[in-house]
Design an enzyme around this catalytic site. Structure first.
Site, mmCIF file in Angstrom:
data_model
loop_
_atom_site.group_PDB
_atom_site.id
_atom_site.type_symbol
_atom_site.label_atom_id
_atom_site.label_comp_id
_atom_site.label_asym_id
_atom_site.label_seq_id
_atom_site.Cartn_x
_atom_site.Cartn_y
_atom_site.Cartn_z
ATOM 1 N N TYR A 155 -12.918 -0.930 39.188
ATOM 2 C CA TYR A 155 -14.262 -1.051 39.773
ATOM 3 C C TYR A 155 -14.326 -0.470 41.186
ATOM 4 C CZ TYR A 155 -17.112 -3.187 36.290
ATOM 5 O OH TYR A 155 -17.867 -3.375 35.168
ATOM 6 N N LYS A 162 -20.783 -4.004 45.540
ATOM 7 C CA LYS A 162 -21.352 -5.287 45.094
ATOM 8 C C LYS A 162 -21.101 -6.380 46.138
ATOM 9 C CE LYS A 162 -23.114 -3.936 41.187
ATOM 10 N NZ LYS A 162 -24.525 -3.506 41.222
HETATM 11 P P1 NAD Z 1 -27.997 1.780 33.872
HETATM 12 O O1 NAD Z 1 -27.249 3.054 33.976
HETATM 13 O O2 NAD Z 1 -28.876 1.617 32.715
HETATM 14 O O3 NAD Z 1 -28.826 1.480 35.191
HETATM 15 C C1 NAD Z 1 -28.453 1.970 36.465
HETATM 16 C C2 NAD Z 1 -29.673 2.601 37.036
HETATM 17 O O4 NAD Z 1 -29.471 3.067 38.374
HETATM 18 C C3 NAD Z 1 -30.124 3.842 36.220
HETATM 19 O O5 NAD Z 1 -31.470 3.667 35.844
HETATM 20 C C4 NAD Z 1 -29.976 4.979 37.191
HETATM 21 O O6 NAD Z 1 -30.908 6.025 36.965
HETATM 22 C C5 NAD Z 1 -30.252 4.248 38.501
HETATM 23 N N1 NAD Z 1 -29.879 5.022 39.677
HETATM 24 C C6 NAD Z 1 -28.675 5.584 39.966
HETATM 25 N N2 NAD Z 1 -28.765 6.278 41.121
HETATM 26 C C7 NAD Z 1 -30.051 6.136 41.561
HETATM 27 C C8 NAD Z 1 -30.768 6.637 42.674
HETATM 28 N N3 NAD Z 1 -30.186 7.418 43.609
HETATM 29 N N4 NAD Z 1 -32.076 6.298 42.805
HETATM 30 C C9 NAD Z 1 -32.694 5.521 41.877
HETATM 31 N N5 NAD Z 1 -32.073 5.028 40.812
HETATM 32 C C10 NAD Z 1 -30.751 5.330 40.642
HETATM 33 O O7 NAD Z 1 -26.861 0.638 33.889
HETATM 34 P P2 NAD Z 1 -27.005 -0.944 34.041
HETATM 35 O O8 NAD Z 1 -25.711 -1.481 33.583
HETATM 36 O O9 NAD Z 1 -28.265 -1.406 33.423
HETATM 37 O O10 NAD Z 1 -27.066 -1.157 35.618
HETATM 38 C C11 NAD Z 1 -28.110 -1.873 36.256
HETATM 39 C C12 NAD Z 1 -27.515 -2.770 37.336
HETATM 40 O O11 NAD Z 1 -26.757 -3.818 36.716
HETATM 41 C C13 NAD Z 1 -26.562 -2.060 38.281
HETATM 42 O O12 NAD Z 1 -26.731 -2.578 39.580
HETATM 43 C C14 NAD Z 1 -25.208 -2.460 37.732
HETATM 44 O O13 NAD Z 1 -24.167 -2.370 38.672
HETATM 45 C C15 NAD Z 1 -25.514 -3.906 37.383
HETATM 46 N N6 NAD Z 1 -24.553 -4.564 36.501
HETATM 47 C C16 NAD Z 1 -24.179 -4.001 35.327
HETATM 48 C C17 NAD Z 1 -23.263 -4.656 34.525
HETATM 49 C C18 NAD Z 1 -22.816 -4.036 33.219
HETATM 50 O O14 NAD Z 1 -21.756 -4.426 32.710
HETATM 51 N N7 NAD Z 1 -23.568 -3.118 32.648
HETATM 52 C C19 NAD Z 1 -22.737 -5.905 34.902
HETATM 53 C C20 NAD Z 1 -23.149 -6.456 36.101
HETATM 54 C C21 NAD Z 1 -24.055 -5.795 36.901
#
Ligand code: NAD
Length: 266
Positions: A155, A162
């Site tokens: 990570y 985070k």
């Molecule tokens: P995802 O890829 O669907 O979403 C991430 C989003 O961030 C995308 O829509 C992407 O276009 C956007 N993004 C990236 N750079 C950007 C920028 N410069 N401007 C605007 N938007 C931007 O993946 P996800 O897993 O749905 O992630 C959403 C959130 O959840 C993130 O913060 C991620 O770290 C967090 N998260 C994910 C998990 C997991 O296991 N998937 C677990 C805990 C937390």
């Protein structure tokens, strides 16, 4: 009557139907919120538009959260269309691929800084722009992961981002509380999404999360959406500055009896 009737919710970070942001959009819409979506770049529009249309969304606008003018334009357009904002969801993360694998000690400075900027500092940028649209209070939320508090291999930059996001959540909550704007972070268990796929070894992590969590199951977008709904609604009216887990209990485990797991699997 829905829990969010009459509320306007602006969600950043829907890229496709697997996005956690999309789970949040659906849950908030289900309880009556009017949903506005912002996506990172023009080429995502063909995926985001049909999703938005399926929940009657009339506001979909591109903005890179690293670019001030693009964020300004979104908040100006929200102000013009709705005159207010009740809920802001930040579901955004970005890191260069080289920052999501390998030895932490070898992490490139530029990769770390860009991950922190886009994934954490952007929450401050969005909250500052949301505040004037929330004169009667509101709810701001973001998505974090427990790699901020315990080591999860690979990570790397995202773990540091985070940790920053969780600290930012507390400091924003302290600043904005007087105006009845609450700021919380949802710490979600591992879910297979576009971003998660960029983390080296993510498939194994999913397997590990499932077998070691007390509830022996993975978390879905809908599980996160329902927690987001709680945070967006008056049900959470005195909760602010918190990191709230939705991970089938995974984060409480300090040790797993590997032998018992192997025996169980046989
Ligand atoms: P995802 O890829 O669907 O979403 C991430 C989003 O961030 C995308 O829509 C992407 O276009 C956007 N993004 C990236 N750079 C950007 C920028 N410069 N401007 C605007 N938007 C931007 O993946 P996800 O897993 O749905 O992630 C959403 C959130 O959840 C993130 O913060 C991620 O770290 C967090 N998260 C994910 C998990 C997991 O296991 N998937 C677990 C805990 C937390």
């Amino acid at each position: 009557m829905g829990l969010l009737d009459g509320k306007i919710a602006l969600i950043f970070g829907v890229a496709n139907k697997h996005s956690i942001g999309w789970g949040i959009a659906r849950a908030l819409h289900r309880e009556g919120a009017t949903i506005a979506l912002s996506y990172a770049m023009d080429r995502l529009e063909k995926r985001v538009r049909p999703l938005g249309e399926s929940i009657g969304c009339e506001f979909m606008m591109q903005a890179d959260v690293g670019k001030a003018a693009e964020m300004d334009a979104v908040f100006e357009a929200v102000a013009e269309k709705y005159g207010k904002l009740d809920v802001l969801a930040h579901s955004v993360a970005f890191a260069e691929r080289d920052a999501l694998g390998g030895r932490f000690v070898d992490l490139r400075r530029e990769s770390l800084l860009s991950a922190i900027d886009i994934s954490a500092v952007s929450l401050i940028e969005l909250a500052r722009r949301a505040e004037p649209l929330m004169p009667a209070g509101g709810s701001i939320m973001s998505l974090t992961y427990n790699a901020s508090r315990a080591v999860v291999p690979n990570y790397n930059a995202m773990a540091v981002a985070k940790a920053a996001l969780e600290a930012i959540t507390m400091y924003l909550a302290a600043d904005l509380g007087r105006g009845k704007i609450r700021v919380n972070a949802i710490s979600a268990g591992a879910i297979k999404t576009l971003s998660a796929g960029g983390i080296a070894g993510f498939r194994d992590l999913l397997k590990y999360a499932e077998v070691t969590a007390p509830m022996k199951e993975l978390v879905s977008q809908d599980d996160v959406g329902d927690l987001a709904l709680f945070l967006a609604s008056d049900l959470s009216r005195r909760i602010t500055g918190e990191v709230i887990y939705v991970d089938a209990g995974h984060n409480i485990m300090g040790y797993t009896d590997v032998e018992a797991l192997v025996n169980e699997a046989e």
